[in-house]
Design a protein around this motif. Structure first.
Motif, PDB file in Angstrom:
ATOM      1  N   GLN A 129      57.323  70.690  66.740  1.00  0.00           N
ATOM      2  CA  GLN A 129      57.198  71.975  67.410  1.00  0.00           C
ATOM      3  C   GLN A 129      58.342  72.907  66.989  1.00  0.00           C
ATOM      4  O   GLN A 129      59.446  72.445  66.674  1.00  0.00           O
ATOM      5  CB  GLN A 129      57.221  71.790  68.926  1.00  0.00           C
ATOM      6  CG  GLN A 129      56.126  70.889  69.461  1.00  0.00           C
ATOM      7  CD  GLN A 129      54.757  71.467  69.226  1.00  0.00           C
ATOM      8  OE1 GLN A 129      54.574  72.673  69.287  1.00  0.00           O
ATOM      9  NE2 GLN A 129      53.790  70.613  68.937  1.00  0.00           N
TER      10      GLN A 129
ATOM     11  N   ASP B 233      56.444  75.363  76.238  1.00  0.00           N
ATOM     12  CA  ASP B 233      55.161  75.315  75.542  1.00  0.00           C
ATOM     13  C   ASP B 233      55.324  75.392  74.031  1.00  0.00           C
ATOM     14  O   ASP B 233      54.419  75.017  73.282  1.00  0.00           O
ATOM     15  CB  ASP B 233      54.261  76.462  76.010  1.00  0.00           C
ATOM     16  CG  ASP B 233      53.607  76.176  77.349  1.00  0.00           C
ATOM     17  OD1 ASP B 233      53.616  75.005  77.773  1.00  0.00           O
ATOM     18  OD2 ASP B 233      53.076  77.112  77.969  1.00  0.00           O
ATOM     19  N   LEU B 234      56.462  75.883  73.571  1.00  0.00           N
ATOM     20  CA  LEU B 234      56.745  75.944  72.136  1.00  0.00           C
ATOM     21  C   LEU B 234      57.623  74.771  71.687  1.00  0.00           C
ATOM     22  O   LEU B 234      58.140  74.771  70.579  1.00  0.00           O
ATOM     23  CB  LEU B 234      57.411  77.276  71.792  1.00  0.00           C
ATOM     24  CG  LEU B 234      56.522  78.506  71.992  1.00  0.00           C
ATOM     25  CD1 LEU B 234      57.332  79.794  71.820  1.00  0.00           C
ATOM     26  CD2 LEU B 234      55.346  78.489  71.024  1.00  0.00           C
TER      27      LEU B 234
ATOM     28  N   ARG C 295      46.858  76.412  79.443  1.00  0.00           N
ATOM     29  CA  ARG C 295      47.830  76.033  78.422  1.00  0.00           C
ATOM     30  C   ARG C 295      48.335  77.296  77.724  1.00  0.00           C
ATOM     31  O   ARG C 295      47.835  78.402  77.966  1.00  0.00           O
ATOM     32  CB  ARG C 295      47.184  75.108  77.395  1.00  0.00           C
ATOM     33  CG  ARG C 295      46.650  73.812  77.955  1.00  0.00           C
ATOM     34  CD  ARG C 295      45.967  72.993  76.888  1.00  0.00           C
ATOM     35  NE  ARG C 295      46.922  72.523  75.883  1.00  0.00           N
ATOM     36  CZ  ARG C 295      46.574  71.941  74.739  1.00  0.00           C
ATOM     37  NH1 ARG C 295      45.301  71.788  74.429  1.00  0.00           N
ATOM     38  NH2 ARG C 295      47.500  71.539  73.889  1.00  0.00           N
ATOM     39  N   PHE C 296      49.315  77.140  76.870  1.00  0.00           N
ATOM     40  CA  PHE C 296      49.783  78.265  76.049  1.00  0.00           C
ATOM     41  C   PHE C 296      48.588  78.809  75.263  1.00  0.00           C
ATOM     42  O   PHE C 296      47.907  78.051  74.565  1.00  0.00           O
ATOM     43  CB  PHE C 296      50.870  77.775  75.092  1.00  0.00           C
ATOM     44  CG  PHE C 296      51.658  78.867  74.436  1.00  0.00           C
ATOM     45  CD1 PHE C 296      52.652  79.522  75.129  1.00  0.00           C
ATOM     46  CD2 PHE C 296      51.410  79.236  73.121  1.00  0.00           C
ATOM     47  CE1 PHE C 296      53.397  80.528  74.518  1.00  0.00           C
ATOM     48  CE2 PHE C 296      52.142  80.240  72.507  1.00  0.00           C
ATOM     49  CZ  PHE C 296      53.142  80.885  73.213  1.00  0.00           C
TER      50      PHE C 296
ATOM     51  N   ARG D  92      47.412  80.252  69.220  1.00  0.00           N
ATOM     52  CA  ARG D  92      47.248  79.165  68.260  1.00  0.00           C
ATOM     53  C   ARG D  92      48.059  79.483  67.006  1.00  0.00           C
ATOM     54  O   ARG D  92      48.297  80.652  66.689  1.00  0.00           O
ATOM     55  CB  ARG D  92      45.774  79.005  67.863  1.00  0.00           C
ATOM     56  CG  ARG D  92      44.827  78.755  69.021  1.00  0.00           C
ATOM     57  CD  ARG D  92      44.923  77.347  69.557  1.00  0.00           C
ATOM     58  NE  ARG D  92      43.935  77.090  70.585  1.00  0.00           N
ATOM     59  CZ  ARG D  92      42.742  76.563  70.348  1.00  0.00           C
ATOM     60  NH1 ARG D  92      42.380  76.257  69.107  1.00  0.00           N
ATOM     61  NH2 ARG D  92      41.893  76.346  71.335  1.00  0.00           N
TER      62      ARG D  92
ATOM     63  N   ASP E 113      50.841  72.339  66.344  1.00  0.00           N
ATOM     64  CA  ASP E 113      49.914  72.171  67.453  1.00  0.00           C
ATOM     65  C   ASP E 113      50.584  72.574  68.758  1.00  0.00           C
ATOM     66  O   ASP E 113      51.812  72.561  68.878  1.00  0.00           O
ATOM     67  CB  ASP E 113      49.453  70.713  67.555  1.00  0.00           C
ATOM     68  CG  ASP E 113      48.601  70.287  66.378  1.00  0.00           C
ATOM     69  OD1 ASP E 113      47.890  71.155  65.833  1.00  0.00           O
ATOM     70  OD2 ASP E 113      48.660  69.100  66.003  1.00  0.00           O
ATOM     71  N   ARG E 114      49.760  72.890  69.746  1.00  0.00           N
ATOM     72  CA  ARG E 114      50.304  73.208  71.061  1.00  0.00           C
ATOM     73  C   ARG E 114      50.825  71.945  71.744  1.00  0.00           C
ATOM     74  O   ARG E 114      50.316  70.844  71.533  1.00  0.00           O
ATOM     75  CB  ARG E 114      49.226  73.851  71.936  1.00  0.00           C
ATOM     76  CG  ARG E 114      48.796  75.227  71.448  1.00  0.00           C
ATOM     77  CD  ARG E 114      47.705  75.794  72.327  1.00  0.00           C
ATOM     78  NE  ARG E 114      46.487  74.978  72.251  1.00  0.00           N
ATOM     79  CZ  ARG E 114      45.416  75.188  73.019  1.00  0.00           C
ATOM     80  NH1 ARG E 114      45.433  76.153  73.907  1.00  0.00           N
ATOM     81  NH2 ARG E 114      44.346  74.431  72.892  1.00  0.00           N
TER      82      ARG E 114
ATOM     83  N   GLU F 109      51.224  69.263  74.525  1.00  0.00           N
ATOM     84  CA  GLU F 109      50.394  68.742  75.610  1.00  0.00           C
ATOM     85  C   GLU F 109      51.178  68.850  76.922  1.00  0.00           C
ATOM     86  O   GLU F 109      52.354  68.500  76.987  1.00  0.00           O
ATOM     87  CB  GLU F 109      50.014  67.287  75.341  1.00  0.00           C
ATOM     88  CG  GLU F 109      49.091  67.100  74.150  1.00  0.00           C
ATOM     89  CD  GLU F 109      47.720  67.713  74.377  1.00  0.00           C
ATOM     90  OE1 GLU F 109      47.308  67.847  75.557  1.00  0.00           O
ATOM     91  OE2 GLU F 109      47.058  68.076  73.374  1.00  0.00           O
ATOM     92  N   SER F 110      50.518  69.307  77.961  1.00  0.00           N
ATOM     93  CA  SER F 110      51.203  69.547  79.228  1.00  0.00           C
ATOM     94  C   SER F 110      51.579  68.245  79.921  1.00  0.00           C
ATOM     95  O   SER F 110      50.810  67.275  79.925  1.00  0.00           O
ATOM     96  CB  SER F 110      50.312  70.375  80.159  1.00  0.00           C
ATOM     97  OG  SER F 110      50.085  71.653  79.626  1.00  0.00           O
TER      98      SER F 110
END
Length: 433
Positions: free
Chosen positions: A44, A69-70, A387-388, A391, A396-397, A399-400
């Motif tokens: 990330q 989220d990043l 979620r964020f 894209r 990839d984003r 995962e929460s």
């Protein structure tokens, strides 16, 4: 709190294990304080950034959630007894907490005690960013303001989210509605025959949070180039004014003050919400003459041939008559049929969903836009939250993960800092953490 209550408590170093004394990571290591507690950050863009949050309610927590989220490691620091102001408060407060505090570690420290401030300073020594949204002057009074903590870590990016930038208003108490009212946002929201209303969500808080996250990223990039930290101040009021920018330009250029406009817009017609045959609200907004003709053709009417409604200027001149005609047409169709016909015709249209509808939206399901997290207080069970939304092709984003219970990660994080079990036990007994 027992060992069973501590997330990944088995990762704590014993008193005689490496990491229990002075064997600590430093900021230049480019690592995380507790890398095993928040999995999935590898690759990330902010995976090597650690953020401390002294936040409550929306503005501070939403800002640090965006950084999480990043890929940032976010450590939320709360009072050992009270925690975030909306923890276990009421259904709306609990729900906002569940959303804006995902992807974080939870640590407690009483910052009114010297040992609590020592805990925070030890965290600051390892951090890249601190985000706080205390009332103006509170952080300085506690001894955890920027000038206090820059001595500990000269590379620290310290982000303060306040009601106002320094100036005549800076000591005034501020809430989201205060910023919405002062910025003019309330004046254009609602209907002309009703009192001004605030937005249905915390738009001023979230606007400041978004500007805060953006500015923090810029400050981190500058820090990487210069080696110097800085103090970032992000105001609710001025952030809300920024969202009103084109209306401010309009007022000055045309010497006209916009009125509340409901769901309509002064530049287009028809452009509003209309009731369907099954008593649902549907937004309809053809924004060109071509789309207006398609609207009429899709619904089998010839309003576009009426001289009053043929061209945009005609429709604006006869807005109220047009609205009544379009309402009559829409009332002949059930909402789903109306939306389908206009979507196929390429006309901007949407059902006015309530929150239950949004939770079941098929597009959000298909695009994996929601994640499931634990409802930490009040409701029990699990809830789906956004979620964020952006894209990127390069990563990839995240995962929460569940929002932390109060102090859930205190032992593990302090262990990672080098605190041994006996010291942590003593701090707990004294109510420091």
């Amino acid at each position: 709190m027992t060992d069973d209550d501590i997330r990944s408590a088995d990762s704590e170093p014993a008193a005689d294990e490496p990491g229990s004394g002075d064997d600590r990571r430093t900021l230049t290591d480019g690592g995380r304080v507790a890398p095993d507690l928040l999995p999935g950050a590898e690759g990330q863009p902010l995976s090597d950034v650690t953020v401390l949050e002294l936040g409550h309610i929306i503005a501070g927590p939403f800002c640090s959630m965006l950084l999480a989220d990043l890929g940032a490691e976010v450590i939320k620091v709360e009072h050992p007894e009270r925690g975030d102001a909306v923890r276990d408060s009421n259904p709306v407060g609990n729900s906002s907490f569940n959303y804006v505090n995902r992807n974080k570690l939870g640590v407690t420290a009483d910052l009114k005690t010297e040992e609590g401030r020592t805990v925070l300073r030890d965290l600051v020594e390892e951090a890249d960013v601190l985000v706080e949204n205390y009332a103006a002057g509170t952080a300085d009074r506690l001894g955890v303001g920027y000038d206090d903590l820059r001595v500990v870590n000269e590379e620290l990016i310290y982000c303060s989210i306040k009601g106002f930038n320094p100036g005549p208003y800076e000591q005034f108490p501020a809430l989201d509605p205060v910023a919405e009212a002062l910025s003019g946002m309330m004046s254009v929201t609602g209907h002309s025959d009703s009192p001004p209303v605030r937005s249905g969500t915390s738009v001023a808080d979230m606007a400041a949070s978004l500007y805060g996250a953006l500015t923090v990223l810029a400050a981190v990039r500058q820090r990487d180039a210069t080696g110097e930290g800085q103090h970032v101040t992000v105001p609710l009021f001025e952030s809300s004014v920024a969202l009103m920018g084109y209306w401010l330009a309009f007022t000055q250029a045309y010497d006209e003050v916009p009125e509340p406009m409901g769901a309509s817009h002064p530049s287009w017609a028809p452009y509003d919400v209309f009731r369907s045959a099954d008593d649902e609200w549907v937004f309809v907004g053809p924004s060109s003459d071509r789309q207006w003709r398609r609207f009429c053709e899709a619904l089998g009417v010839d309003l576009h041939e009426d001289d009053r409604f043929a061209a945009l200027d005609d429709r604006l001149d006869n807005r109220e008559a047009l609205k009544a005609e379009v309402q009559t047409v829409c009332a002949d169709y059930e909402a789903a049929d109306l939306v389908e016909r206009l979507q196929e015709a390429g006309v901007p249209v949407a059902p006015v969903n309530d929150t239950a509808d949004v939770c079941e939206d098929p597009h959000l399901d298909a695009t994996n836009a929601m994640s499931e997290v634990r409802a930490t207080e009040g409701e029990g069970g699990r809830v789906r939250v956004p979620r964020f939304p952006a894209r990127a092709t390069g990563f990839d984003r995240v995962e929460s993960t569940d929002p932390p219970a109060l102090g859930e990660d205190t032992d593990a994080v302090l262990g990672a800092l080098g605190y041994d079990r006996e010291r942590i036990r003593r701090l707990r007994e004294e109510g420091v953490v």
